[in-house]
Write a protein that holds these residues in place. Structure first.
Motif, PDB file in Angstrom:
ATOM      1  N   THR A   1      61.967  62.618  31.204  1.00 50.65           N
ATOM      2  CA  THR A   1      61.441  61.375  31.973  1.00 50.65           C
ATOM      3  C   THR A   1      62.428  60.449  31.779  1.00 50.65           C
ATOM      4  OG1 THR A   1      60.445  60.479  30.065  1.00 50.65           O
ATOM      5  CG2 THR A   1      59.156  61.909  31.430  1.00 50.65           C
TER       6      THR A   1
ATOM      7  N   ASP B   1      54.926  59.574  35.410  1.00 46.27           N
ATOM      8  CA  ASP B   1      56.100  60.221  35.294  1.00 46.27           C
ATOM      9  C   ASP B   1      56.093  61.496  34.169  1.00 46.27           C
ATOM     10  OD1 ASP B   1      59.287  61.005  35.386  1.00 46.27           O
ATOM     11  OD2 ASP B   1      59.884  58.935  33.978  1.00 46.27           O
ATOM     12  N   LEU B   2      55.356  61.165  33.091  1.00 47.09           N
ATOM     13  CA  LEU B   2      55.083  62.482  32.262  1.00 47.09           C
ATOM     14  C   LEU B   2      54.396  63.709  33.118  1.00 47.09           C
ATOM     15  CD1 LEU B   2      55.720  62.849  29.413  1.00 47.09           C
ATOM     16  CD2 LEU B   2      53.650  61.874  28.865  1.00 47.09           C
TER      17      LEU B   2
ATOM     18  N   GLN C   1      56.698  65.718  35.231  1.00 42.59           N
ATOM     19  CA  GLN C   1      57.378  66.392  34.552  1.00 42.59           C
ATOM     20  C   GLN C   1      56.624  67.625  33.975  1.00 42.59           C
ATOM     21  OE1 GLN C   1      60.791  66.605  34.366  1.00 42.59           O
ATOM     22  NE2 GLN C   1      60.667  64.502  35.352  1.00 42.59           N
TER      23      GLN C   1
END
Length: 125
Positions: free
Chosen positions: A45, A118-119, A122
Motif C-alpha cells: 500500500t 487501500d488495504l 490490495q
C-alpha cells in the motif's frame, strides 16, 4: 473459495462500520492466513509496513507526516508525525481489523477509511 463456519465465503474481504460509524475490515479466513495476507498487502500500500507483532495482533505502518504517507524515517521539524497500526482481532465468526494511532486510540474516521480502502484493494488482487 470455500464456505467458512459463519456461512460466508473464505477469502472475502469487506469494510463494515460499527454503531459509531468507525470502519473496520472483516476477513473470513483463519488467523494465520489473514496475518500473512495482511502483512503482504500492507507492504504494497501507499503507507507500507514498518513492523509487526503477531502476539499482540499489531501491524505497524510507516509514519505519516503532515497527513501524507512517508515510507522513510520521521522528518525532523514536521508539524505532525503519526504511526498508524492495524489491530487484528479474532472473533467467533471472522477476523476484524481496525486502524489505531496506539493500542488505546482509534484513528480518525477519514484516515481509517483511506487506509482500509487501500488495504482492501490490495487484498482483493
Amino acid at each position: 473459495n470455500t464456505l467458512g463456519g459463519n456461512g460466508e465465503e473464505e477469502g472475502i474481504v469487506d469494510i463494515r462500520h460499527d454503531g459509531n460509524n468507525v470502519p473496520f475490515l472483516v476477513l473470513y479466513e483463519d488467523f494465520a492466513h489473514v496475518w500473512e495476507d495482511l502483512s503482504l498487502a500492507a507492504a504494497r500500500t501507499a503507507f507500507g509496513l514498518a513492523d509487526q507483532d503477531r502476539s499482540k495482533g499489531e501491524l505497524y505502518l510507516n509514519t505519516w507526516v503532515d497527513g501524507e504517507p512517508n515510507r522513510g524515517r520521521p522528518i525532523k521539524g514536521a508539524k505532525k508525525q503519526l504511526q498508524y497500526q492495524l489491530h487484528v482481532v479474532r472473533t467467533a465468526n471472522d477476523i476484524e481489523v481496525s486502524v489505531q494511532t496506539d493500542t488505546d486510540t482509534l484513528a480518525s474516521l477519514d484516515i481509517a477509511e483511506t487506509i482500509l480502502a487501500d488495504l482492501k484493494k490490495q487484498l482483493d488482487k
